[in-house]
Structure formats: structure tokens, C-alpha cells
Design a protein around this motif. Structure first.
Motif, PDB file in Angstrom:
ATOM      1  N   GLU A 106       0.836  -1.203   0.000  1.00 43.06           N
ATOM      2  CA  GLU A 106       0.000   0.000   0.000  1.00 43.06           C
ATOM      3  C   GLU A 106       0.871   1.254   0.000  1.00 43.06           C
ATOM      4  N   LEU A 107       1.903   1.272   0.818  1.00 39.66           N
ATOM      5  CA  LEU A 107       2.794   2.431   0.862  1.00 39.66           C
ATOM      6  C   LEU A 107       3.494   2.646  -0.475  1.00 39.66           C
ATOM      7  N   ASN A 108       3.992   1.570  -1.071  1.00 40.84           N
ATOM      8  CA  ASN A 108       4.691   1.703  -2.353  1.00 40.84           C
ATOM      9  C   ASN A 108       3.746   2.125  -3.471  1.00 40.84           C
ATOM     10  N   ASN A 109       2.518   1.601  -3.480  1.00 44.79           N
ATOM     11  CA  ASN A 109       1.542   2.034  -4.487  1.00 44.79           C
ATOM     12  C   ASN A 109       1.200   3.506  -4.307  1.00 44.79           C
ATOM     13  N   GLY A 110       1.079   3.946  -3.061  1.00 42.06           N
ATOM     14  CA  GLY A 110       0.823   5.362  -2.800  1.00 42.06           C
ATOM     15  C   GLY A 110       1.981   6.242  -3.226  1.00 42.06           C
ATOM     16  N   ARG A 111       3.193   5.779  -2.983  1.00 43.20           N
ATOM     17  CA  ARG A 111       4.371   6.550  -3.398  1.00 43.20           C
ATOM     18  C   ARG A 111       4.434   6.681  -4.913  1.00 43.20           C
ATOM     19  N   LEU A 112       4.158   5.589  -5.599  1.00 37.60           N
ATOM     20  CA  LEU A 112       4.131   5.627  -7.059  1.00 37.60           C
ATOM     21  C   LEU A 112       3.031   6.560  -7.553  1.00 37.60           C
ATOM     22  N   ALA A 113       1.859   6.502  -6.928  1.00 37.46           N
ATOM     23  CA  ALA A 113       0.745   7.354  -7.345  1.00 37.46           C
ATOM     24  C   ALA A 113       1.057   8.831  -7.133  1.00 37.46           C
ATOM     25  N   MET A 114       1.794   9.155  -6.083  1.00 37.01           N
ATOM     26  CA  MET A 114       2.162  10.559  -5.861  1.00 37.01           C
ATOM     27  C   MET A 114       3.028  11.078  -7.003  1.00 37.01           C
ATOM     28  N   PHE A 115       3.966  10.264  -7.459  1.00 38.94           N
ATOM     29  CA  PHE A 115       4.785  10.672  -8.601  1.00 38.94           C
ATOM     30  C   PHE A 115       3.966  10.660  -9.893  1.00 38.94           C
ATOM     31  N   ALA A 116       3.025   9.715 -10.018  1.00 42.47           N
ATOM     32  CA  ALA A 116       2.211   9.624 -11.231  1.00 42.47           C
ATOM     33  C   ALA A 116       1.330  10.857 -11.401  1.00 42.47           C
ATOM     34  N   ILE A 117       0.670  11.288 -10.346  1.00 44.09           N
ATOM     35  CA  ILE A 117      -0.210  12.456 -10.481  1.00 44.09           C
ATOM     36  C   ILE A 117       0.630  13.712 -10.700  1.00 44.09           C
ATOM     37  N   LEU A 118       1.796  13.775 -10.091  1.00 43.89           N
ATOM     38  CA  LEU A 118       2.695  14.899 -10.347  1.00 43.89           C
ATOM     39  C   LEU A 118       3.101  14.923 -11.816  1.00 43.89           C
ATOM     40  N   GLY A 119       3.376  13.757 -12.376  1.00 41.64           N
ATOM     41  CA  GLY A 119       3.729  13.667 -13.796  1.00 41.64           C
ATOM     42  C   GLY A 119       2.578  14.052 -14.699  1.00 41.64           C
ATOM     43  N   GLU A 120       1.365  13.634 -14.344  1.00 35.33           N
ATOM     44  CA  GLU A 120       0.196  13.999 -15.154  1.00 35.33           C
ATOM     45  C   GLU A 120      -0.031  15.506 -15.136  1.00 35.33           C
ATOM     46  N   ILE A 121       0.099  16.108 -13.976  1.00 38.43           N
ATOM     47  CA  ILE A 121      -0.091  17.561 -13.878  1.00 38.43           C
ATOM     48  C   ILE A 121       1.006  18.295 -14.640  1.00 38.43           C
ATOM     49  N   ALA A 122       2.245  17.839 -14.505  1.00 42.11           N
ATOM     50  CA  ALA A 122       3.348  18.468 -15.232  1.00 42.11           C
ATOM     51  C   ALA A 122       3.158  18.314 -16.741  1.00 42.11           C
ATOM     52  N   HIS A 123       2.720  17.148 -17.172  1.00 42.93           N
ATOM     53  CA  HIS A 123       2.462  16.900 -18.595  1.00 42.93           C
ATOM     54  C   HIS A 123       1.422  17.871 -19.130  1.00 42.93           C
ATOM     55  N   THR A 124       0.338  18.053 -18.389  1.00 42.47           N
ATOM     56  CA  THR A 124      -0.710  18.969 -18.822  1.00 42.47           C
ATOM     57  C   THR A 124      -0.227  20.415 -18.812  1.00 42.47           C
ATOM     58  N   ALA A 125       0.558  20.777 -17.800  1.00 42.97           N
ATOM     59  CA  ALA A 125       1.057  22.152 -17.725  1.00 42.97           C
ATOM     60  C   ALA A 125       2.019  22.459 -18.866  1.00 42.97           C
ATOM     61  N   ILE A 126       2.790  21.471 -19.291  1.00 44.60           N
ATOM     62  CA  ILE A 126       3.772  21.695 -20.351  1.00 44.60           C
ATOM     63  C   ILE A 126       3.125  21.785 -21.722  1.00 44.60           C
ATOM     64  N   ASN A 127       2.237  20.831 -22.044  1.00 49.48           N
ATOM     65  CA  ASN A 127       1.692  20.827 -23.403  1.00 49.48           C
ATOM     66  C   ASN A 127       0.261  21.338 -23.507  1.00 49.48           C
ATOM     67  N   GLY A 128      -0.362  21.683 -22.388  1.00 52.92           N
ATOM     68  CA  GLY A 128      -1.681  22.298 -22.421  1.00 52.92           C
ATOM     69  C   GLY A 128      -2.822  21.364 -22.764  1.00 52.92           C
ATOM     70  N   GLN A 129      -2.601  20.079 -22.690  1.00 53.73           N
ATOM     71  CA  GLN A 129      -3.684  19.141 -22.959  1.00 53.73           C
ATOM     72  C   GLN A 129      -3.552  17.945 -22.015  1.00 53.73           C
ATOM     73  N   GLY A 130      -4.642  17.246 -21.851  1.00 52.76           N
ATOM     74  CA  GLY A 130      -4.651  16.075 -20.993  1.00 52.76           C
ATOM     75  C   GLY A 130      -4.146  14.858 -21.753  1.00 52.76           C
ATOM     76  N   THR A 131      -4.387  13.697 -21.216  1.00 56.14           N
ATOM     77  CA  THR A 131      -3.890  12.467 -21.811  1.00 56.14           C
ATOM     78  C   THR A 131      -4.736  11.978 -22.976  1.00 56.14           C
ATOM     79  N   ARG A 132      -5.974  12.454 -23.087  1.00 54.07           N
ATOM     80  CA  ARG A 132      -6.878  11.951 -24.111  1.00 54.07           C
ATOM     81  C   ARG A 132      -6.318  12.111 -25.515  1.00 54.07           C
ATOM     82  N   LYS A 133      -5.671  13.209 -25.784  1.00 55.60           N
ATOM     83  CA  LYS A 133      -5.169  13.446 -27.138  1.00 55.60           C
ATOM     84  C   LYS A 133      -3.914  12.645 -27.445  1.00 55.60           C
ATOM     85  N   ASN A 134      -3.344  12.022 -26.430  1.00 56.96           N
ATOM     86  CA  ASN A 134      -2.134  11.255 -26.636  1.00 56.96           C
ATOM     87  C   ASN A 134      -2.383   9.746 -26.673  1.00 56.96           C
ATOM     88  N   ILE A 135      -3.631   9.349 -26.477  1.00 58.93           N
ATOM     89  CA  ILE A 135      -3.949   7.913 -26.469  1.00 58.93           C
ATOM     90  C   ILE A 135      -4.449   7.490 -27.820  1.00 58.93           C
TER      91      ILE A 135
END
Length: 162
Positions: free
Chosen positions: A133-162
Motif C-alpha cells: 500500500e505504501l509503495n503504491n501510494g508513493r508511485l501514485a504521488m509521482f504519477a499524479i505529479l507527472g500527469e499535472i506536469a504533462h498537462t502544464a507543459i503541453n496544455g492538454q490532458g492524456t486523451r489526445k495522446n492515447i
């Protein structure tokens, strides 16, 4: 410094690069663990919500962030909705703090009292469950940070990249 905390796992082992735990007593370590569990659980839900909100959003008829940018949708949120979100988070924090205060045998993150039903706290399967549980939470913290950074950099969410 206590290096035998549950959640120490390979390859990093006990990870405390800033040395916070070396100056902490048992109560402070419990507070840190509580925060880590809460942040991890919220991050796991945030990753799921961040990815699913682009395809399905029940609020405001899906009219916020119609271009697929979740950060833009957050900025378009009415102020009243922001107040409701903060109030709801405060209610949850108050409830969990009350549960922790009322139970003298409370362990960090155990809001439902499941730990009280475990006979052997050092059982390898129980320790493994908590570590996962701790490791999954740690990974999720980095994952959501990456998603937010991705959106801030290119101005779009993940939908256009799938």
C-alpha cells in the motif's frame, strides 16, 4: 533513526534523504506515516480521477475544460465549488482525527480498526500488504505529479495522446 519501519523496501530500503526521521520521536514518526498514507491514498484516487475525467465528467454537464485540459477545467471551476471541496476535505480530516483520538490503540492510517483484528502484527503477509500500500501510494504521488506536469507543459490532458 528507525530503519525498520514498515515500507522499507528494495532498492532504496529506508528512504529519508532529508533526514527528517533522525530528529523525530515515535509520535512524530507516526504523524509522518499518517501523512504519507493519506497523501498516497489521495494520489491513487487522483490518478484515477485525472484519467477518467477526460472521458466522463458528471459535474457541470462536462462543460469545464472541454478542450481536454484538466488544469483549465480546474481554473473554470466556480468559487463556490472550491469552497465546497475545501469544506469536505476539512470534514474528512476532522472525522479521521476524531477516530484517531477516540481509539487509544490507533495506528497511523487504520481508520476502520482492521489492525485490531490482526493477531500477529509481524506476520509477513500483513507486513507485505502494508508495504505494498505504501509503495503504491508513493508511485501514485509521482504519477499524479507527472500527469499535472504533462498537462502544464503541453496544455492538454492524456486523451489526445492515447
Amino acid at each position: 533513526m528507525k530503519v525498520d519501519l514498515i515500507g522499507s523496501s528494495a532498492p532504496l530500503g529506508f528512504f529519508d534523504p532529508l533526514g527528517f526521521s533522525s530528529k523525530a520521536d515515535a509520535a512524530t514518526l507516526a504523524k509522518y506515516r499518517e501523512s504519507e498514507l493519506k497523501h498516497g491514498r489521495v494520489a491513487m484516487l487522483a490518478v484515477l480521477g485525472y484519467l477518467s475525467a477526460e472521458r466522463w465528467h458528471p459535474l457541470y454537464d462536462g462543460k469545464l475544460g472541454v478542450d481536454g485540459n484538466p488544469l483549465k477545467a480546474w481554473a473554470e471551476l466556480p468559487a463556490e465549488a472550491g469552497v465546497q471541496i475545501v469544506a469536505f476535505c476539512g470534514l474528512i480530516e476532522y472525522t479521521f482525527a476524531s477516530v484517531a483520538k477516540a481509539n487509544k490503540d490507533y495506528t497511523p492510517g487504520d481508520f476502520y480498526g482492521i489492525g485490531g483484528r490482526i493477531r500477529d502484527k509481524n506476520d509477513p503477509s500483513w507486513v507485505d500488504f502494508q508495504t505494498r500500500e505504501l509503495n503504491n501510494g508513493r508511485l501514485a504521488m509521482f504519477a499524479i505529479l507527472g500527469e499535472i506536469a504533462h498537462t502544464a507543459i503541453n496544455g492538454q490532458g492524456t486523451r489526445k495522446n492515447i
